[in-house]
Write an enzyme that holds these catalytic residues in place. Structure first.
Site, PDB file in Angstrom:
ATOM      1  N   LEU B  87       0.821  -1.204   0.000  1.00  0.00           N
ATOM      2  CA  LEU B  87       0.000   0.000   0.000  1.00  0.00           C
ATOM      3  C   LEU B  87       0.858   1.257   0.000  1.00  0.00           C
ATOM      4  O   LEU B  87       0.567   2.210   0.703  1.00  0.00           O
ATOM      5  CB  LEU B  87      -0.959   0.022   1.199  1.00  0.00           C
ATOM      6  CG  LEU B  87      -2.072  -1.015   1.199  1.00  0.00           C
ATOM      7  CD1 LEU B  87      -2.943  -0.825   2.421  1.00  0.00           C
ATOM      8  CD2 LEU B  87      -2.905  -0.914  -0.052  1.00  0.00           C
ATOM      9  N   CYS B  88       1.959   1.208  -0.719  1.00  0.00           N
ATOM     10  CA  CYS B  88       2.781   2.414  -0.776  1.00  0.00           C
ATOM     11  C   CYS B  88       3.104   2.737  -2.233  1.00  0.00           C
ATOM     12  O   CYS B  88       4.225   3.049  -2.592  1.00  0.00           O
ATOM     13  CB  CYS B  88       4.039   2.270   0.058  1.00  0.00           C
ATOM     14  SG  CYS B  88       4.966   0.793  -0.245  1.00  0.00           S
ATOM     15  N   GLY B  89       2.115   2.618  -3.069  1.00  0.00           N
ATOM     16  CA  GLY B  89       2.284   3.021  -4.457  1.00  0.00           C
ATOM     17  C   GLY B  89       3.294   2.159  -5.192  1.00  0.00           C
ATOM     18  O   GLY B  89       3.427   0.970  -4.927  1.00  0.00           O
ATOM     19  N   SER B 241       5.213   7.884   0.255  1.00  0.00           N
ATOM     20  CA  SER B 241       4.538   7.236  -0.854  1.00  0.00           C
ATOM     21  C   SER B 241       3.161   6.736  -0.418  1.00  0.00           C
ATOM     22  O   SER B 241       2.179   6.840  -1.150  1.00  0.00           O
ATOM     23  CB  SER B 241       5.407   6.091  -1.339  1.00  0.00           C
ATOM     24  OG  SER B 241       4.909   5.540  -2.498  1.00  0.00           O
TER      25      SER B 241
END
Lengths: 138, 286
Positions: B87-89, B241
């Site tokens: 979940l950090c791009g 991010s």
């Protein structure tokens, strides 16, 4: 009385910064006392205590597990280790890291990939809900 | 009114998701601030130790530390810093792409590659590829500790000292600002000698026990400080991010809710209109 600037820093952050009349540190070849205008010196530290005597107030103690001491005429820098290090300890940590990689590569084993499991759970749930809906419509 | 029940349920579900993404965004923002503080806290140590290395190199230009000499390359090692959670791009994917490019360049020249991986995401990715993973450390948390890094670093530096690998790189994400993170691959070993000009004031030190022995000692700490900095920066990148990704998700959820709301209103209006026309039609028939 003359003072000398003392900075104690570790990789994870500054620990102490201030003036002192005298600093004592556990040097590699024995305990060193540093007064202002000490000759420039570089040595590594053994595990032990760094003592700082400020001009006023109480003496401060810092425990270091090792590190490097740098003395300049007006500045003492203690580069303290943030981790207890010893040859065998490093070795053990290295071994553990190797072991982890092997375990992960063999797959399965003790640790389940949490994220993978969560993904599968969400998917299963969605499937279940879809199935319920279909049944309800029928 | 039974109309649009499905749409209403869907709106609620999207709203719940939006709450979660908004909370994650705020958590990431606060963690980012703390991590930036940690990045700054690590600076004085890194600067001091670099200065000390400079002095040591000057004290004896003919010192032979294995960390300073450039060798013919037969095998290279990478320390790869990745995140533990998703979940950090595209943060990790960008790094992997840069790294794979680098690795295939080495492979073209017939050079083998060893990896040491920090972070669960990297391990999950690289174990599917046919690349030799020597060691790994996962779940370092949001506050990486030097103590946790010493082991993995030691596997690589030992391999270097034994001559198994001839060069060691550090791959991590460089934190430029909240919007920009750059995948970076930098050389750890051999250590670049510090230029004498960088040293502002220079005086003769007393070396205890002697400069050569100190040098190795200090260089190892320097490497650890470098890797630690990479790890902390990577955490900062992860948080930045994640913050951006979660903000985008929250915005998208908002748009989605608006659309659903519109559909719901239309459906309700249609139902009302239909009811009225039925009543009117019924009254006319009587």
């Amino acid at each position: 009385m003359a003072t000398i600037q003392v900075d104690i820093v570790s990789a994870e952050g500054a620990i102490f910064s201030g003036e002192a009349e005298m600093v004592f540190a556990p040097g590699a070849l024995g305990e060193i006392g540093i007064a202002p205008r000490h000759a420039p010196l570089l040595t590594h530290l053994k595990p032990g205590e760094v003592r700082v005597q400020p001009p006023e107030g109480e003496e401060r103690f810092f425990f270091v597990t090792g590190g490097v001491l740098e003395v300049q005429p007006r500045l003492v820098t203690v580069l303290a280790d943030s981790a207890a290090r010893a040859e065998d300890l490093d070795e053990a940590a290295a071994l553990a890291a190797r072991e982890r990689a092997r375990e992960a590569l063999e797959g399965g084993g003790g640790e389940i990939d949490l994220e993978q499991a969560q993904r599968e759970l969400v998917e299963a749930e969605a499937r279940y809900r879809a199935a319920e809906k279909l049944r309800g419509k029928r | 009114m039974a109309v649009g029940k499905e749409i209403r349920t869907k709106i609620n579900s999207v709203k719940n998701t939006q709450k979660i993404t908004r909370a994650m965004e705020m958590v990431a923002a606060s963690k980012l601030r703390k991590t930036q503080d940690r990045m700054n806290a690590a600076k004085p140590y890194a600067e001091s130790i670099r200065r000390v290395i400079g002095h040591l190199c000057q004290a004896g230009p003919d010192f032979h530390s294995p960390y300073l000499e450039t060798r013919e390359v037969g095998r290279v090692g990478y320390l790869v810093v990745t995140t533990d959670r998703g979940l950090c791009g595209s943060l990790n994917v960008n790094l992997f792409r840069a790294l794979l490019n680098d690795i295939s360049r080495w492979n073209d020249r017939g050079v083998e590659v060893d990896l040491c991986i920090l972070g669960a995401k990297g391990l999950a990715y690289f174990r599917r590829l046919k690349i030799n993973i020597v060691s790994a450390a996962t779940h370092l948390g949001d506050v990486p500790k030097v103590a946790d890094l010493v082991g993995p670093i030691a596997t690589m530096t030992n391999a270097y000292k034994e001559g198994t690998i001839d060069r060691l790189f550090l791959a991590y994400n460089d934190f430029i600002n909240t919007m920009t993170q750059r995948p970076t691959i930098s050389t750890l070993v051999p250590v670049e000698p510090v230029d004498a000009e960088e040293l502002q004031d220079h005086w003769d030190y007393i070396y205890e026990p002697d400069a050569e022995e100190l040098l190795d000692n200090v260089l190892e700490r320097y490497l650890e400080a470098q890797v630690y900095r990479g790890a902390v920066e990577n955490v900062a990148c992860e948080m930045a991010s994640k913050m951006v990704a979660m903000k985008a998700a929250t915005d998208n959820a908002g748009k989605f809710i608006d659309q659903l709301q519109l559909a719901y209103n239309k459906a309700r209006q249609a139902a009302i209109t239909q009811e009225i026309s039925e009543i009117v039609g019924g009254a006319a028939a009587v």
